[in-house]
Design an enzyme around this catalytic site. Structure first.
Site, PDB file in Angstrom:
ATOM      1  N   PRO A 161      -7.231  -2.165  33.538  1.00 41.78           N
ATOM      2  CA  PRO A 161      -7.433  -2.940  34.771  1.00 41.78           C
ATOM      3  C   PRO A 161      -8.629  -2.382  35.536  1.00 41.78           C
ATOM      4  CG  PRO A 161      -5.529  -1.488  34.981  1.00 41.78           C
ATOM      5  CD  PRO A 161      -6.060  -1.289  33.600  1.00 41.78           C
TER       6      PRO A 161
ATOM      7  N   ASP B  19     -10.331   2.741  36.355  1.00 43.84           N
ATOM      8  CA  ASP B  19      -9.081   2.249  35.774  1.00 43.84           C
ATOM      9  C   ASP B  19      -8.016   2.346  36.872  1.00 43.84           C
ATOM     10  OD1 ASP B  19      -6.648   1.978  34.479  1.00 43.84           O
ATOM     11  OD2 ASP B  19      -7.275   3.111  32.693  1.00 43.84           O
ATOM     12  N   HIS B  20      -7.565   1.191  37.314  1.00 45.05           N
ATOM     13  CA  HIS B  20      -6.680   1.182  38.491  1.00 45.05           C
ATOM     14  C   HIS B  20      -5.300   1.767  38.197  1.00 45.05           C
ATOM     15  CE1 HIS B  20      -5.616   0.346  42.489  1.00 45.05           C
ATOM     16  NE2 HIS B  20      -6.244  -0.810  42.650  1.00 45.05           N
ATOM     17  N   ARG B  21      -5.000   2.014  36.910  1.00 39.96           N
ATOM     18  CA  ARG B  21      -3.727   2.679  36.603  1.00 39.96           C
ATOM     19  C   ARG B  21      -3.781   4.149  37.004  1.00 39.96           C
ATOM     20  NH1 ARG B  21      -3.516   1.541  30.344  1.00 39.96           N
ATOM     21  NH2 ARG B  21      -5.609   2.360  30.664  1.00 39.96           N
ATOM     22  N   VAL B  22      -5.020   4.678  37.066  1.00 36.57           N
ATOM     23  CA  VAL B  22      -5.187   6.113  37.316  1.00 36.57           C
ATOM     24  C   VAL B  22      -5.770   6.364  38.707  1.00 36.57           C
ATOM     25  CG1 VAL B  22      -6.384   8.188  36.499  1.00 36.57           C
ATOM     26  CG2 VAL B  22      -5.506   6.535  34.844  1.00 36.57           C
TER      27      VAL B  22
END
Ligand code: CAO
Length: 541
Positions: free
Chosen positions: A334, A510-513
């Site tokens: 993402p 990376d929007h997960r991180v």
């Protein structure tokens, strides 16, 4: 009305008593001229015997394990009258197009490894054969039997495989060259055959053999199970050309859109058979097998020639490799891009002061060296940007090293060389490494090691132009900094506008991180670091 004709083994050159290793059709099958009927294999070659005409197979009189020679009758077929019923016993008279010969030369590798020249092996009666594909480039890792080049005559296409594993040092041929037996193809920094045997006792490459090093160290992250589609994954071109499969199996795989790197071979030496390809398709379509990527709606296929003149140019090998990796990153991560600006008026003034003396020492002191230095400071302050997600997605892997990748624009396509331990270098050393690695990228001289292990990447388009862009993260990294062209902007200092040199920054993350607050704190810190040029110029911290 139909005519009944014998199916005859065409001219096999110097080969006789060649073993039938695969039967590709059965009685009743309708075949087209040049469809593979059986596959033969000698100690040097695997080749498909193509159908001489369009028609229906009536019977095959050979079985796997039988031996055949030029002129052997292998069965009968009925051919519709109206079709030319001329059986040409010699393959030489008929271009087969589809007849691929895997030539396994009998060359040996020096036990100790070292630099060796890979040459064209005995290719039968052929001379001055045209190279239609080059599968290697400097820095690529190859295993024994990996294809190096593909040759094509008017009657056959043949892969020339490596007789020794190692790292390609230089490639001595190009597409369009004509070669004969003994011609040099490439110089390889060979690993010793003993070492290769330790890894693969029978020296047979498997589909799991490590692929060529990628120009971009982007790992393909599988989609989560729940999102797995029941359609076929996109073909991995690099792996496809290395798959252990006969020409007709490759053709079938292409027709069905099957990525051969995903198929487990059940034949001799893990050769992929027709049944394996069909079983793979069935498994994917029935949902029993997980396709690792793909399943996306296809873009429309358009015949552009209907609208005007066109020219079709093949993608370079680098483009073929980096394309799917960029796509995998784009699909799986993402992405969010944070745009920001840094005032580099002071930095540029100082850089112009230092540029001349640096040049006298052969150093090209561009803004990028300072940006790299500032990134190190920001990465130390915001370590998540230098981290990666673990494979199971349950933890973060923080890296204590700072290997910075940078995008380099080359004629062959985008490459991402890596400056190792960039935190241990001053701006002059960074500038020197930038110059060395970008020159190597453009000359095709990067080693595999130069392309691996980046923990963060910078893509600078500042030398060209632009105001902002959204770079694609070099997964499994979690952030990439895009840099556009610095321009003079009016900046309000509470009393009046002042002309300042403003550098546009675009951080994709990376929007997960990383979340938005972390990202904008990173770019703010980076901007502040770029404003303090004296700190950047300090010796190694
Ligand atoms: N703003 C203004 N000028 C800039 C600048 C910036 N952000 N960045 C560089 N410049 C100037 C340099 O100062 C240099 O001018 P001087 O010689 O007067 O100092 C000039 O532009 C040329 O710089 P350069 O591009 O040759 O060198 P570099 O160190 O900045 O970059 C490299 C090296 C390899 C990154 C670059 O050549 C390159 O290939 N860039 C393209 C990267 C790319 O394609 N990214 C996209 C990836 S996604 O498709």
């Amino acid at each position: 009305m139909a005519n009944r004709i014998d199916i005859v083994v065409p001219d096999l050159g110097d080969f006789s008593d060649v073993e039938v290793i695969e039967i590709l059709v059965t009685a009743g099958d309708r075949v087209q001229r040049e469809d593979g009927l059986i596959t033969l294999e000698t100690d040097k070659a695997a080749m498909d015997v193509p159908s001489p005409e369009n028609g229906v197979i009536e019977e095959l009189t050979v079985a796997e394990g039988d031996k055949v020679s030029t002129g052997s009758v292998i069965g009968k077929m009925s051919v519709e009258v109206g079709d030319t019923v001329v059986i040409k016993p010699a393959i030489a008279a008929e271009p087969t197009g589809d007849t691929t010969v895997m030539v396994t030369p009998s060359g040996t590798a020096k036990k100790s490894g070292g630099m060796q020249t890979l040459v064209v092996p005995d290719i039968g009666d052929f001379d001055d054969v045209e190279i239609i594909e080059v599968h290697i480039a400097p820095g690529y890792s190859v295993e024994i039997e990996d294809p190096l080049i593909t040759l094509e005559t008017d009657k056959a296409a043949m892969d020339v495989p490596a007789v020794v594993g190692g790292t390609i040092d230089s490639v001595l041929v190009k597409v369009g060259d004509k070669v004969s037996e003994g011609a040099s193809i490439a110089i390889i920094d060979a690993v010793s055959r003993d070492a290769a045997h330790e890894q693969a006792p029978d020296a047979v490459p498997t589909k799991d053999a490590s692929p060529a090093p990628a120009p971009q160290p982007v790992e393909q992250t599988p989609l989560p199970k729940a999102a797995l589609p029941t359609s076929l994954p996109a073909i991995n071109e690099a792996g496809f050309s290395r798959a252990h499969a006969s020409p007709s199996v490759r053709k079938l795989a292409r027709e069905l859109g099957v990525d051969l790197t995903q198929v487990k071979g059940s034949g001799v030496k893990s050769r992929i058979l027709h049944e394996d390809v069909k079983a793979f398709v069935k498994a994917v379509l029935s949902g029993q097998s997980a396709a690792p990527s793909g399943g996306l709606p296809k873009t429309p296929s358009v015949d552009f020639s209907k609208f005007g003149e066109i020219d079709i140019q093949p993608l370079t090998r680098i483009q073929k490799i980096s394309g799917p990796r960029l796509q995998a990153s784009w699909i799986n991560l993402p992405h969010v891009t944070q745009h920001d600006e840094a005032d580099i008026t002071g930095l540029e003034a100082k850089r112009h002061e230092l540029k001349g003396p640096a040049k006298e020492q052969g150093i090209s002191l561009t803004p990028l060296a300072f940006i790299l230095k500032a990134c190190i400071a920001a990465l130390k302050e915001f370590p998540k940007a230098n981290a990666s997600l673990s494979d199971d997605g349950e933890s973060l892997v923080y890296k204590k090293y700072y290997h910075l990748g940078f995008a380099a624009d080359t004629e062959q396509g985008l490459m991402v060389p890596v400056i190792r331990d960039a935190d241990k270098m001053d701006v002059y050393e960074l500038a020197t490494e930038l110059k060395r690695l970008s020159a190597a990228a453009r000359d095709g001289k990067l080693k595999a090691n130069d392309l691996q292990g980046a923990s963060f990447t910078i893509s600078s388009l500042g030398g060209i132009g632009g105001t902002a862009f959204t770079p694609i993260i070099n997964a499994p990294e979690v952030a990439i900094l895009g840099v556009s062209r610095a321009t003079i902007q009016p900046v309000w200092d509470e009393k009046r506008f002042k002309p300042r040199l403003i550098l546009p920054l675009s951080l994709s993350y990376d929007h997960r991180v990383i979340d938005g607050a972390y990202a904008v704190r990173f770019t703010t810190y980076l901007g502040t670091a770029l404003e303090d040029v004296d700190a950047l110029l300090q010796a190694i911290p």
